[in-house]
Design a protein around this motif. Structure first.
Motif, mmCIF file in Angstrom:
data_model
loop_
_atom_site.group_PDB
_atom_site.id
_atom_site.type_symbol
_atom_site.label_atom_id
_atom_site.label_comp_id
_atom_site.label_asym_id
_atom_site.label_seq_id
_atom_site.Cartn_x
_atom_site.Cartn_y
_atom_site.Cartn_z
ATOM 1 N N LEU A 293 33.157 36.749 46.487
ATOM 2 C CA LEU A 293 34.582 36.532 46.772
ATOM 3 C C LEU A 293 35.224 35.756 45.631
ATOM 4 N N GLY A 294 34.455 34.842 45.039
ATOM 5 C CA GLY A 294 34.986 34.007 43.961
ATOM 6 C C GLY A 294 35.389 34.807 42.739
ATOM 7 N N ILE A 295 34.738 35.969 42.536
ATOM 8 C CA ILE A 295 35.048 36.756 41.341
ATOM 9 C C ILE A 295 36.508 37.216 41.369
ATOM 10 N N ILE A 296 37.000 37.536 42.561
ATOM 11 C CA ILE A 296 38.331 38.132 42.646
ATOM 12 C C ILE A 296 39.439 37.166 42.193
ATOM 13 N N PRO A 297 39.567 35.974 42.832
ATOM 14 C CA PRO A 297 40.627 35.079 42.356
ATOM 15 C C PRO A 297 40.396 34.670 40.901
ATOM 16 N N TYR A 298 39.132 34.482 40.537
ATOM 17 C CA TYR A 298 38.852 34.065 39.166
ATOM 18 C C TYR A 298 39.372 35.106 38.189
ATOM 19 N N ALA A 299 38.955 36.352 38.391
ATOM 20 C CA ALA A 299 39.327 37.415 37.460
ATOM 21 C C ALA A 299 40.833 37.638 37.465
ATOM 22 N N GLY A 300 41.414 37.673 38.669
ATOM 23 C CA GLY A 300 42.836 37.980 38.771
ATOM 24 C C GLY A 300 43.688 36.936 38.083
ATOM 25 N N ILE A 301 43.396 35.665 38.386
ATOM 26 C CA ILE A 301 44.223 34.603 37.837
ATOM 27 C C ILE A 301 43.986 34.472 36.343
ATOM 28 N N ASP A 302 42.728 34.607 35.946
ATOM 29 C CA ASP A 302 42.369 34.511 34.542
ATOM 30 C C ASP A 302 43.177 35.530 33.735
ATOM 31 N N LEU A 303 43.148 36.792 34.173
ATOM 32 C CA LEU A 303 43.867 37.840 33.444
ATOM 33 C C LEU A 303 45.376 37.626 33.485
ATOM 34 N N ALA A 304 45.884 37.269 34.669
ATOM 35 C CA ALA A 304 47.332 37.110 34.810
ATOM 36 C C ALA A 304 47.832 35.992 33.902
ATOM 37 N N VAL A 305 47.153 34.849 33.941
ATOM 38 C CA VAL A 305 47.589 33.712 33.123
ATOM 39 C C VAL A 305 47.463 34.077 31.645
ATOM 40 N N TYR A 306 46.382 34.756 31.304
ATOM 41 C CA TYR A 306 46.174 35.124 29.908
ATOM 42 C C TYR A 306 47.310 36.011 29.403
ATOM 43 N N GLU A 307 47.640 37.027 30.198
ATOM 44 C CA GLU A 307 48.710 37.941 29.796
ATOM 45 C C GLU A 307 50.040 37.198 29.658
ATOM 46 N N THR A 308 50.300 36.291 30.607
ATOM 47 C CA THR A 308 51.555 35.542 30.570
ATOM 48 C C THR A 308 51.638 34.719 29.288
ATOM 49 N N LEU A 309 50.555 34.000 28.994
ATOM 50 C CA LEU A 309 50.554 33.160 27.791
ATOM 51 C C LEU A 309 50.734 34.025 26.553
ATOM 52 N N LYS A 310 50.039 35.159 26.552
ATOM 53 C CA LYS A 310 50.088 36.046 25.398
ATOM 54 C C LYS A 310 51.511 36.535 25.184
ATOM 55 N N ASN A 311 52.149 36.978 26.268
ATOM 56 C CA ASN A 311 53.501 37.506 26.108
ATOM 57 C C ASN A 311 54.489 36.422 25.720
ATOM 58 N N THR A 312 54.305 35.222 26.287
ATOM 59 C CA THR A 312 55.180 34.117 25.910
ATOM 60 C C THR A 312 55.066 33.862 24.417
ATOM 61 N N TRP A 313 53.831 33.815 23.953
ATOM 62 C CA TRP A 313 53.606 33.559 22.527
ATOM 63 C C TRP A 313 54.261 34.642 21.679
ATOM 64 N N SER A 336 43.556 30.061 30.501
ATOM 65 C CA SER A 336 43.520 31.072 31.562
ATOM 66 C C SER A 336 42.217 30.968 32.348
ATOM 67 N N SER A 337 41.118 30.751 31.625
ATOM 68 C CA SER A 337 39.848 30.669 32.316
ATOM 69 C C SER A 337 39.804 29.412 33.203
ATOM 70 N N THR A 338 40.432 28.340 32.730
ATOM 71 C CA THR A 338 40.472 27.117 33.520
ATOM 72 C C THR A 338 41.254 27.332 34.813
ATOM 73 N N CYS A 339 42.386 28.031 34.710
ATOM 74 C CA CYS A 339 43.163 28.304 35.927
ATOM 75 C C CYS A 339 42.348 29.153 36.892
ATOM 76 N N GLY A 340 41.647 30.144 36.350
ATOM 77 C CA GLY A 340 40.810 30.990 37.193
ATOM 78 C C GLY A 340 39.754 30.169 37.903
ATOM 79 N N GLN A 341 39.148 29.229 37.167
ATOM 80 C CA GLN A 341 38.107 28.417 37.776
ATOM 81 C C GLN A 341 38.667 27.494 38.844
ATOM 82 N N LEU A 342 39.858 26.960 38.585
ATOM 83 C CA LEU A 342 40.466 26.079 39.585
ATOM 84 C C LEU A 342 40.608 26.809 40.909
ATOM 85 N N ALA A 343 41.031 28.076 40.813
ATOM 86 C CA ALA A 343 41.287 28.838 42.025
ATOM 87 C C ALA A 343 40.004 29.160 42.759
ATOM 88 N N SER A 344 38.939 29.460 42.006
ATOM 89 C CA SER A 344 37.737 29.921 42.700
ATOM 90 C C SER A 344 36.720 28.790 42.898
#
Length: 418
Positions: A293-313, A336-344
């Motif tokens: 179950l932990g993989i899902i929030p981790y992966a989702g948030i990790d990718l989402a945050v990463y994309e957001t940061l990338k586009n902002t940059w 992004s990975s830190t946010c993913g870990q926080l969630a999972s």
């Protein structure tokens, strides 16, 4: 280069906007191809080097006049110009992007940086790299980097496991007291308990994840070499589930070995034998559900945050220079990975507790939901985040070490930067 891939002019206005251009470069790092609408056939006679410099500048790519002259010569009949990266690299006048057209590799969210238990999406490699064996060199370099960075941060990792399992109101372990307790109990070497198996499991896990990812990509019938965000999330999570299911018993062994008292087990195989004898096969799949179950929030948030940061940059700095430095990339990946870990994290904590159940005297076998309730009741929400400090303390050293080692091994193996 060949013109097999026309630039992805998604809005068909004949002009590449910056986003399209960046995506295009990401997908085919090997060549830089551009089509100029402004260089209309009627006035083709009067296109001069300045026009090229300017049109490229509008796209956020800066080239010198000499390069533009060369481009002019290479422009072929259909108004497409192709410059291959090697010429691009050789040109001494390139703006200071160190030597990194490979930064176009940039924004791929890469697994090189081994930040945590469940890394996300494997790197995507072009078919060319599959052919030339580059792929294996990248994987070897990544594995080596992971092994060294895990070994360097192992004491923090072991501390995290101890805090997850034994931390409670009464036993408020902090970093220093935890480390001194470990050294008192088993000497300096005890700080590295559980690290052996943690390093051994890198190879099978990344190989499995990589193969699964490739297969899933094929099944999804995606013809592009790179996937969209949702596809990456689905493929990455599924690949993670497959890889983790296969190597899960090693996760359990890692937890048990990290928690062991001095001379409790002779080694990895002895630990496995004792668990098998004492508790049977099922012990090796304790905590499996929260782990998956932990993989899902981790992966989702990790990718989402990463994309957001990338586009902002890209929006902020993309126009004046299209090269994020290594620091920017590492920062985006780390955040992004830190946010993913926080969630999972609560799921990871419950997983570790379940893996450890039989190893802790007097612990009854509680289910996942039971454990959640129990922790919430006795310790409140903070109880779900025990061991978070050492976990995050190890992120930045782990990322930096694995990056340096990765680059080093890559050069040794002779992987040319793209």
């Amino acid at each position: 280069g060949t013109d097999a891939y026309p630039p992805p002019d998604s809005d068909h206005d004949g002009q590449l906007d910056f986003e399209e251009f960046v995506h295009y470069l990401q997908d085919h790092e090997k060549d830089l191809k551009l089509v100029f609408k402004s260089l209309d056939r009627k006035i083709a006679g009067q296109v001069n080097a300045n026009d090229i410099v300017n049109s490229l500048r509008d796209l956020g790519v800066h080239i010198s006049l000499q390069q533009a002259e060369r481009v002019l010569q290479s422009m072929d009949k259909n108004g497409t110009m192709t410059v291959d990266w090697n010429e691009w690299k050789k040109s001494p006048t390139l703006q200071p992007a160190e030597n990194v057209p490979e930064i176009i590799l940039y924004w791929k969210h890469s697994t090189i940086f081994d930040v945590g238990e469940n890394m996300m999406v494997p790197d995507e490699f072009t078919s060319e790299e599959h052919m030339t064996g580059m792929l294996w060199r990248h994987l070897v370099a990544g594995g080596g980097a992971g092994a060294i960075s895990r070994t360097c941060t192992a004491p923090l990792d072991r501390l995290k496991v101890l805090m997850q399992v034994h931390g409670s109101h009464g036993n408020n372990m902090c970093i220093m007291s935890g480390l001194t307790q470990m050294i008192k109990e088993g000497g300096m070497r005890s700080l590295w308990r559980g690290n052996g198996i943690n390093v051994i499991k890198i190879a099978p896990e990344s190989a499995l994840k990589f193969m699964a990812y490739e297969q899933i990509k094929r099944l999804m019938g995606s013809s592009q070499e790179t996937l969209g965000i949702t596809e990456r999330f689905v493929a990455g999570s599924l690949a993670g589930v497959i890889a983790q299911s296969t190597i899960y018993p090693m996760e359990v062994l890692k937890t048990r070995l990290a928690l062991r008292k001095t001379s409790q087990y002779k080694g990895i195989s002895d630990c496995a034998k004792q668990i098998l004898k004492g508790e049977g096969m099922t012990a090796f799949y304790k905590g499996y559900v929260p782990n998956m179950l932990g993989i899902i929030p981790y992966a989702g948030i990790d990718l989402a945050v990463y994309e957001t940061l990338k586009n902002t940059w890209l929006q902020r700095y993309g126009r004046d220079n299209a090269y994020p430095g290594v620091f920017v990339l590492l920062a985006c990946g780390t955040v992004s990975s830190t946010c993913g870990q926080l969630a999972s994290y609560p799921l990871a904590l419950v997983r570790t507790r379940m893996q450890a159940q039989a190893a802790v005297e007097g612990a009854s076998q509680v289910s996942m939901t039971g454990l959640f309730k129990q922790i919430m009741k006795t310790e409140g929400p903070t109880g779900l985040y025990r061991g978070l400090t050492p976990n995050f303390l190890k992120v930045i050293p782990a990322v930096s070490i694995s990056y340096v080692v990765y680059e080093h091994i890559k050069t040794t193996l002779g992987v040319q930067s793209r």
